[in-house]
Design an enzyme around this catalytic site. Structure first.
Site, mmCIF file in Angstrom:
data_model
loop_
_atom_site.group_PDB
_atom_site.id
_atom_site.type_symbol
_atom_site.label_atom_id
_atom_site.label_comp_id
_atom_site.label_asym_id
_atom_site.label_seq_id
_atom_site.Cartn_x
_atom_site.Cartn_y
_atom_site.Cartn_z
ATOM 1 C CB CYS A 201 -15.994 -73.010 -81.865
ATOM 2 S SG CYS A 201 -16.380 -71.337 -82.405
ATOM 3 C CB CYS A 204 -20.567 -71.296 -80.623
ATOM 4 S SG CYS A 204 -20.000 -72.648 -81.705
ATOM 5 C CB CYS A 217 -16.959 -73.130 -85.649
ATOM 6 S SG CYS A 217 -18.334 -73.735 -84.626
ATOM 7 C CB CYS A 220 -21.014 -70.218 -84.443
ATOM 8 S SG CYS A 220 -19.219 -70.072 -84.255
ATOM 9 C CG ASP A 339 -0.684 -78.766 -61.938
ATOM 10 O OD1 ASP A 339 -0.188 -79.868 -62.224
ATOM 11 O OD2 ASP A 339 -1.900 -78.525 -62.015
#
Length: 413
Positions: A201, A204, A217, A220, A339
């Site tokens: 999430c 949170c 979620c 929260c 990368d």
């Protein structure tokens, strides 16, 4: 917001002239379009030039990890139903490239601007857009870009209180988090095939639950908003429940999503009828060489761009089953990100059964990844060797950014 076109100040005119001269020199020297260097020179003369050039335009910004160049192209075509458009159609999406594009649009009504994710909030402050389209966020250029949750947070902070209409993909939790601080949001169910960057999430940090096409979620309560526009198969559904057919020459589900987002922007922010918008999008056959089919040494090469794991996943869905040969080309130059660890996040087993021909500066990195995946492949010195190793007929050529440009130059596209 856009107003009446006003003459540029002498300083701004000098900046535009200097930028165009620098771009012309760059082109004459064979260094590309010159849009970036031209914009940099112009901004050195007048740091506020971008805002001045955008003042008379109704601007829409398009940002995402994947699909922003194509969506910008589709949306620009749709808005031409309402008047002249200026756009950075070739994808120069940082402030210098955007400045160069707008310098050529003094007679335009609309500005349709693709913006690199890192620069979205700053460009939005400069150009006061009427609308902002947010498509998706996923890992990309790990050595350069911020981690996706950090980027979503920067968008959320930068767009808080914006006067722009935000048109956002409700199926991407990171996009939803970024857009939720804005007072006016049009939610679109655009889909999300790649979910590996959005399991926690963004509010949170809890684990997101994903029943069917929903997400929420449990800790929260942050959850997928109810969309008013939706991609449904081959149609886009408008807020009144009317299904408009999407008929594109561009292939794949991802481009249908791009078309659905573009239709929602055109209608919600600019009053363009969905039927008219979609009919105009059908004219788009390729985007900066992407999806082009070119003849090369008695073969037909389809050129496909894939820059990160989410993009490769969507691109694989375009490929017909074996035995169609597939060329894979990967570089790691500055524009690609240096990368290449992202190669390990791509499920190359989807290419099982295809003859695979490997090219590019980092062909050995890719070869190791394919070997671990248990795939048969051939490492080739150059495009000629790869094409010669394939039988006559269709070849799918998939490359990341600079490798894609290399392929285009080689085949004369």
């Amino acid at each position: 917001m856009a107003g009446n076109s006003e003459p540029l100040s002498p300083r701004a005119k000098l900046a535009v002239t200097a930028g165009k001269a620098a771009a012309a020199v760059s082109r004459a020297a064979g260094k590309g379009s010159g849009s970036v260097i031209g914009g940099k020179v112009a901004l050195r003369f007048d740091p506020d030039l971008l805002a001045r050039l955008a003042h008379h335009l109704d601007v829409v910004l398009v940002s995402a990890t994947n699909g922003k160049t194509t969506t910008t192209r589709l949306l620009a075509e749709a808005l031409r139903a309402g008047g002249p458009v200026v756009s950075n159609a070739l994808g120069a999406n940082m402030p210098a490239g955007i400045t160069s594009a707008l310098a050529g649009g003094s007679d335009a009504r609309y500005g349709v601007i693709e913006v690199d994710e890192k620069y979205l909030a700053g460009v939005a402050r400069d150009v006061s857009p009427k609308a902002i389209a947010l498509l998706n966020l996923s890992r990309d250029q790990l050595d350069r870009a911020a981690e996706t949750r950090m980027l979503a947070e920067k968008w959320r902070e930068g767009l808080a209180g914006s006067d722009a209409i935000i048109i956002a993909n409700a199926d991407d939790p990171l996009i939803t988090w970024a857009a939720s601080s804005s007072p006016t949001v049009v939610w679109v169910a655009g889909g999300q095939s790649w979910k590996d960057d959005a399991w926690s999430c963004p509010s949170c940090g809890g684990v997101l639950q994903r029943p069917s096409d929903d997400w929420y979620c449990g800790e929260c309560g942050f959850r997928r908003p109810t969309p008013t526009w939706a991609l449904h198969g081959d149609h886009v559904i408008d807020p009144h429940g009317v299904a408009w057919p999407i008929q594109l020459q561009l292939p794949g589900r991802a481009n249908k999503s791009n078309a659905a987002m573009s239709t929602a922007v055109a209608a919600a922010a600019f009053g363009i009828d969905p039927k008219v918008a979609l009919e105009r999008m059908y004219k788009v056959q390729a985007v900066a060489g992407r999806y082009d089919v070119v003849s090369y040494r008695q073969r037909e090469l389809r050129l496909l761009l894939a820059k990160n794991p989410a993009g490769w996943l969507e691109t694989f869905s375009l490929i017909d089953g074996p035995p169609t040969p597939v060329i894979l080309s990967v570089n790691a130059r500055g524009a690609d990100g240096t990368d290449t660890s992202w190669l390990w996040d791509v499920d190359y087993t989807r290419l099982a059964g295809h003859p695979i021909l490997v090219l590019g500066d980092r062909k050995l990195d890719l070869a190791v990844r394919l070997e671990v995946a248990g795939l048969r492949f051939r490492v080739c010195a150059d495009l000629e060797e790869a094409v010669g190793a394939a039988p006559p007929g269709r070849i799918e050529a998939i490359a990341n950014y600079t490798a894609f440009q290399d392929l285009r130059r080689k085949v004369g596209n």
